[in-house]
Design an enzyme around this catalytic site. Structure first.
Site, short mmCIF file in Angstrom:
data_model
loop_
_atom_site.label_atom_id
_atom_site.label_comp_id
_atom_site.label_asym_id
_atom_site.label_seq_id
_atom_site.Cartn_x
_atom_site.Cartn_y
_atom_site.Cartn_z
N HIS A 156 48.75 62.24 46.48
CA HIS A 156 48.72 62.43 45.02
C HIS A 156 47.30 62.42 44.49
CE1 HIS A 156 53.10 61.47 45.12
NE2 HIS A 156 52.70 60.58 46.02
N SER A 277 23.55 78.74 37.28
CA SER A 277 24.13 79.15 36.00
C SER A 277 23.09 79.93 35.23
CB SER A 277 24.54 77.91 35.22
OG SER A 277 24.56 78.18 33.83
N LYS A 283 22.47 73.52 37.01
CA LYS A 283 23.71 73.73 37.73
C LYS A 283 23.53 74.25 39.16
CE LYS A 283 27.46 73.47 36.52
NZ LYS A 283 28.41 74.10 35.63
N GLU A 290 35.18 78.63 45.60
CA GLU A 290 35.99 79.07 44.45
C GLU A 290 36.51 80.49 44.66
OE1 GLU A 290 34.11 78.27 40.53
OE2 GLU A 290 32.86 76.89 41.66
#
Ligand code: ARG
Length: 460
Positions: A156, A277, A283, A290
């Site tokens: 979980h 970024s 960043k 992804e």
């Protein structure tokens, strides 16, 4: 009217039809399979005395020239030729004359495309296995260095029990091994030749299907021609196999994304495989995992697409089937690229052992060990032991410490059957190493699993 099938037509095809009907802009990828298939077919026709030796020689010479033209970029792919089969045959006939017109004896584009596409898919089943093994080898190599690196095992997404990092990586190695088995079994199941099925019902010509099957490297010959020219199970299987493999890659990618965040910081992807970024100078984004996660959806789309194309088709060939190729090409190329970049990203990532260890000091990871101690050492039924341990966890929360740091006296106060030897049971490393049952996380068990996968991959 330059169509090969124009005999019964009195008007030429509209250019709109040409554009809509054609597959030549994408099926040209199968040119090698198509030319090899034609050479095998012609060779068989000559053996059966359906072509003369001179005709065969001239067909083979012509087809090899077409191949050279394609490979040098000289070949003109024309929408009006409809598909690669007709484009190549037309060029062949332009080059060698009448012998070219005999090539299609005892053959249809229906068995021709089935041969070409099936052979492409079979080859890709094999190539993908090699690429998966390379990713597995990187995972196994990394795992070798981390059989003692502790991290929280989760359920979980909550801290559950301590495991070691190698054990976690080997879970993915297990998945990839099953993926390989799926590609291999699809290869075996679909390794039969459609050539000679012709349009749907076979042919009156005295052909030798076993011979062309052998020339093309197939294991055997298909049994029922009506099925064979309609069958795209091999394409569905590779789409399913790739989808399942991408699902595994996507789950790993999800963990890489999570582990890259400041909240976890278990890993840092190398600069080479990270992005920045356009507005936030600080960043460093995990675009690679992804995108791997994202591309998985696209591959599923191809599987659903082809399943849907096939579901309502009466026997035998229907032009709907031409929609089988782009999704498979796209899924195969996505899988190849994904495996390649995943391998590099894994091989170059930095593993933050200290952060993993630190994360093991929150969440009372050794709670189950306390319950197990109460069962084993004190003869307390597990349900009761669970309850007593719950009290110990509540006490730790109250003291704002992890259960692995609680003093023996506190535990003794909760239940006087608890003795001082409990403390060693609560250490995180001992908790991990206590799980010695088969397939468990102990370092010893993990080393055995590692040896199993090294043996499978043939690496040291
Ligand atoms: N381009 C077609 C395909 O990809 C080849 C087979 C065409 N056969 C036919 N009878 N129209 O499926």
């Amino acid at each position: 009217m330059d169509k090969m099938w124009s005999g019964r037509f009195s008007k030429g095809a509209s250019s709109l039809l040409d554009a809509f009907n054609a597959s030549i802009m994408f099926d040209r990828k199968l040119y090698r399979e198509d030319i090899e298939g034609s050479i095998a077919h012609a060779t068989m026709l000559a053996k059966q005395n359906i072509l003369t030796q001179e005709e065969l020689d001239s067909i083979i010479k012509g087809l090899n020239q077409v191949k050279d033209e394609i490979e040098s970029g000289e070949f003109e792919w024309k929408i009006s030729d409809e598909d690669l089969h007709m484009g190549i045959e037309k060029r062949l006939t332009a080059l060698i004359g009448d012998a070219g017109k005999k090539l299609h004896t005892a053959r249809s584009r229906n068995d021709q495309v089935a041969v070409d596409f099936r052979r492409y898919v079979l080859r890709k089943n094999k190539e993908l296995v090699i690429a998966i093994k390379q990713v597995m080898a990187v995972l196994v190599q990394t795992a070798s260095n981390h059989t003692q690196t502790l991290l929280p095992g989760m359920t979980h997404l909550q801290h559950a029990q301590p495991i070691n990092f190698a054990f976690h990586l080997l879970a993915y190695v297990s998945m990839f091994k099953r993926d390989i088995e799926r590609f291999e079994s699809s290869y075996e199941r679909n390794n039969f030749s459609p050539l000679g099925c012709a349009a749907l019902a076979g042919t009156p010509h005295k052909i030798d299907r076993e011979y062309t099957a052998e020339l093309l490297g197939f294991n055997s010959v298909s049994v029922n021609c009506l099925d064979t020219v309609s069958d795209r199970d091999f394409a569905l299987e590779i789409l399913f196999n790739i989808s399942t493999m991408m699902m595994h890659i996507s789950r790993l990618s999800e963990e890489l994304v999570m582990w890259s965040s400041y909240e976890f910081k278990f890993i840092e992807l190398s600069d080479e495989y990270s992005t920045g970024s356009s507005i936030m100078p600080q960043k460093k984004n995990p675009d690679v995992p992804e995108l791997l996660r994202g591309k998985t959806g696209r591959v599923y789309g191809s599987l659903m697409g082809l399943l849907t194309v096939m579901k309502g088709l009466p026997l035998a060939y229907n032009k709907d089937t031409q929609e089988d190729k782009e999704g498979v090409f796209d899924a195969v190329e996505t899988a190849e690229l994904s495996l390649e970049i995943l391998k590099e990203a894994l091989a170059t990532m930095d593993i933050k052992v200290d952060n993993m260890h630190k994360a093991c000091k929150v969440g009372h990871l050794s709670a189950t060990d306390l319950a197990d101690y109460l069962v084993e050492r004190c003869g307390i039924p597990f349900r009761e032991a669970h309850f007593i341990t719950g009290k110990a966890v509540a006490k730790s929360e109250e003291l704002k410490i992890d259960l692995s740091d609680i003093a023996y006296e506190e535990l003794h106060k909760i239940d006087e059957r608890i003795q001082s030897d409990v403390i060693e049971k609560l250490s995180i490393v001992n908790s991990m190493n206590a799980r010695t049952s088969q397939g468990g996380t102990s370092t010893q068990g993990t080393l055995e699993q590692l040896a199993y996968f090294k043996n499978y991959l043939g690496v040291k």
